[in-house]
Design a protein around this motif. Sequence first.
Motif, PDB file in Angstrom:
ATOM      1  N   UNK A 598       0.825  -1.215   0.000  1.00  0.00           N
ATOM      2  CA  UNK A 598       0.000   0.000   0.000  1.00  0.00           C
ATOM      3  C   UNK A 598       0.858   1.263   0.000  1.00  0.00           C
ATOM      4  N   UNK A 599       1.952   1.256   0.756  1.00  0.00           N
ATOM      5  CA  UNK A 599       2.828   2.424   0.797  1.00  0.00           C
ATOM      6  C   UNK A 599       3.440   2.707  -0.570  1.00  0.00           C
ATOM      7  N   UNK A 600       3.781   1.630  -1.299  1.00  0.00           N
ATOM      8  CA  UNK A 600       4.403   1.802  -2.608  1.00  0.00           C
ATOM      9  C   UNK A 600       3.411   2.197  -3.692  1.00  0.00           C
ATOM     10  N   UNK A 601       2.132   2.084  -3.412  1.00  0.00           N
ATOM     11  CA  UNK A 601       1.115   2.458  -4.396  1.00  0.00           C
ATOM     12  C   UNK A 601       0.403   3.740  -3.959  1.00  0.00           C
ATOM     13  N   UNK A 602      -0.298   3.695  -2.831  1.00  0.00           N
ATOM     14  CA  UNK A 602      -0.962   4.900  -2.334  1.00  0.00           C
ATOM     15  C   UNK A 602       0.038   5.986  -1.958  1.00  0.00           C
ATOM     16  N   UNK A 603       1.217   5.576  -1.517  1.00  0.00           N
ATOM     17  CA  UNK A 603       2.243   6.541  -1.113  1.00  0.00           C
ATOM     18  C   UNK A 603       3.400   6.604  -2.092  1.00  0.00           C
ATOM     19  N   UNK A 604       3.106   6.399  -3.363  1.00  0.00           N
ATOM     20  CA  UNK A 604       4.158   6.306  -4.385  1.00  0.00           C
ATOM     21  C   UNK A 604       5.005   7.567  -4.502  1.00  0.00           C
ATOM     22  N   UNK A 605       4.472   8.717  -4.137  1.00  0.00           N
ATOM     23  CA  UNK A 605       5.243   9.964  -4.229  1.00  0.00           C
ATOM     24  C   UNK A 605       6.239  10.107  -3.083  1.00  0.00           C
ATOM     25  N   UNK A 606       6.123   9.253  -2.067  1.00  0.00           N
ATOM     26  CA  UNK A 606       6.992   9.350  -0.892  1.00  0.00           C
ATOM     27  C   UNK A 606       7.992   8.197  -0.837  1.00  0.00           C
ATOM     28  N   UNK A 607       7.499   6.968  -1.060  1.00  0.00           N
ATOM     29  CA  UNK A 607       8.349   5.785  -0.913  1.00  0.00           C
ATOM     30  C   UNK A 607       8.935   5.389  -2.271  1.00  0.00           C
ATOM     31  N   UNK A 608      10.261   5.351  -2.340  1.00  0.00           N
ATOM     32  CA  UNK A 608      10.956   5.146  -3.612  1.00  0.00           C
ATOM     33  C   UNK A 608      11.378   3.697  -3.834  1.00  0.00           C
TER      34      UNK A 608
END
Length: 720
Positions: A598-608
């Motif tokens: 979820x972090x890599x998709x919903x939070x794609x602008x933050x988690x690289x």
Amino acid sequence: MKFKLFVFFIWFASFSFAQNLTVESIWKSREFYPRRIDGFTALSDGQSFTKIVEEGGKYLMKKYQFKDYNGAGTTLVNFSEIQFNGKPLRFDDGKLSKSGKWLLIQTNTASIYRYSFSTTYYIYNIQSKETHKVHTTEASQTLGTFSPDETKLAYISGNNLFVYDLINHTSRQITFDGKQNSIINGTTDWVYEEEFAITQGFEWSPDSKYLAFMRFDETHVKEFQMAIYDSLYPEQYTFKYPKAGEANSKVTFHIANTETAEIKPVSLGDYEYLPRFQWSPIKNEVFISTLNRHQSHVKYHLVSNPENPSDRVFYEEQSTTYLDADNVILLKDGNSMLRTSDKDGYNHIYHLTFSGTLTQVTKGKWDVIDLYGIDEKKGTVFYSSSENGAMNKSLYSIQWKGNGKTLISAATGYHDAEFAPGFNYFIRTSSTANTVPTYTLCDHTGKEFQVLETNKELQQKFDGMNLSKKEFIQIDGAVGKLNAWIMKPANFDPNKKYPVYFNVYCGPGSNMVTNDYDGPNYLYHQLLTQKGYIVFSVDTRGTQFQGSEFKKSTYLQLGKLETEDLIAVAKNLQKESYVDPDRIGIMGWSYGGFMTSLAMTKGADVFKMGIAVAPVTNWRYYDNIYTERFMRTPQENASGYDDNSPVNYANKLKGKFLLIHGSADDNVHYQNTMEFITALVKANKQFDLFVYPNKNHGIYGGNTRNHLYTMMLDYTLKNL
């Protein structure tokens, strides 16, 4: 009362060592593993115990007094002398009867799922030195349990319940309809084992005449298959697995007279789950707890008269969300019990009479973690709690009427206790985030009178390696402060900018921000700091030991609030002068893999960069007891399932993403990763994938962990 043949598992290196850690030194050579204390078996007198020792190349079971641990002890068993049919008997494990007369020996032991196992049992008479095989056929057995009077042994074979006569050395079959993937007598199905943490579905009555047991009818539970790649044509391993919204086993309760083999059914009314039962310690009455499917309504039953069972519900409790399957302790007064509940907003201990009168024992804005038991002669209850912060676990005693609370360990750190019968003595295991475990023998007041193991050499080794310190902090989440820890490089320079590696779990009822020694994971994080990374972890909303409102805030929407918190925390870290805002990565396993996805998709602008190990990607694919406890069924809560599934956000992926799964994962099925792969391909997103053949949810065995962490380290170095 179990012991292992080898008392100490000792893996530590010589005093010449490299200053820098390697994956191999952590996961393969095991040179940094601490010593443990195994082999203690407290006897029923509460004043003595047995322990396995090595003397002159021989393994001996010796009996000691708690007050005279340094004494020579009395030898009870010389293991080299145990034979069967004139040949030495090699065995894996064993269980001593409470009187010390019988030794139940396990051979050919094999793990099945998380707790279950198969074995071949032998009985050894410590006085006569005679050995007998328990079961006459080659079928495996499990769950051997002595009757209270030590004249019989109950066990399971082929999903049926048997009783072995210890005097005449004969077995009697009690049930006859057991069949794999159909009927289970006396043990539990996959989902009860995983989610209620029980495998033993039978128990002796205090007079040793009756066996109360659970029967599972799996007929309508759908089957799941996994291919096992170890032959020309892979074997299909098939087992019953009830997914969210699907049919459960039909669980019924029965009482068998072991003298006549007559079985009586027990009628308990309407219920879905039967997570706990136990006999009264003094009379032939059985306590049973039942739950509805939503796990929001618990009923406590008391069943009397085993020859003609009658049921009486004496207590009920309901919740607008869910109730945990609490453990209870039946008292020797025969009329009351201790239990835990979060009915006042925090998990606390209550005294409950069989007439339904409930009295709170512990109070405060903190949670009880473990209820160990009660010294009924003194009225003293022993427990652990988060009173000194959710990251700490402290030991306490208190009078059952709620007065006289006493701290019996250090306030900070993480402490566990294993009490001897009678609660006069206990073994305390203690550690902190930056110190290795120690083992101490204490009396009931917490006074130390024998240090059993300090792991001093290993701690000295760590002290000489210039390791980073794990620091506990609070950081702003999407709503409110969150507990977190951070590990910076030992040569940290606040004027430099560092990449940050998140390690997360975030699941309900589980914490990663704890002040205890984290073993190989701690050392792997040290390795990352030596490579120039800041390592970070946070307990988001939905984690435990901060009250029920915080824990249950994610109800019906697993993943939503946790993701919001992770993104908010990462953005706050990006503002720190020493953090490189373009190099934030995240890794998690199981529920943590779900959060990483979820972090890599919903939070794609933050988690690289992200590494998701054995992730849940769609809660429709997970078991129903766990999933429905927090989400209800997909039929009732479709949006809760779909709005927080990373599969539905695959098109948002931007960073470097590695998916890892074991092909034989019986818990979080490989199906989860396969569906996510399908969605990523459909969205034309590039990603990396590694599958470990025939490995389960733990992904271990042989060189597997060394390979796994080498791969994850290389991926991190290349992409973060």
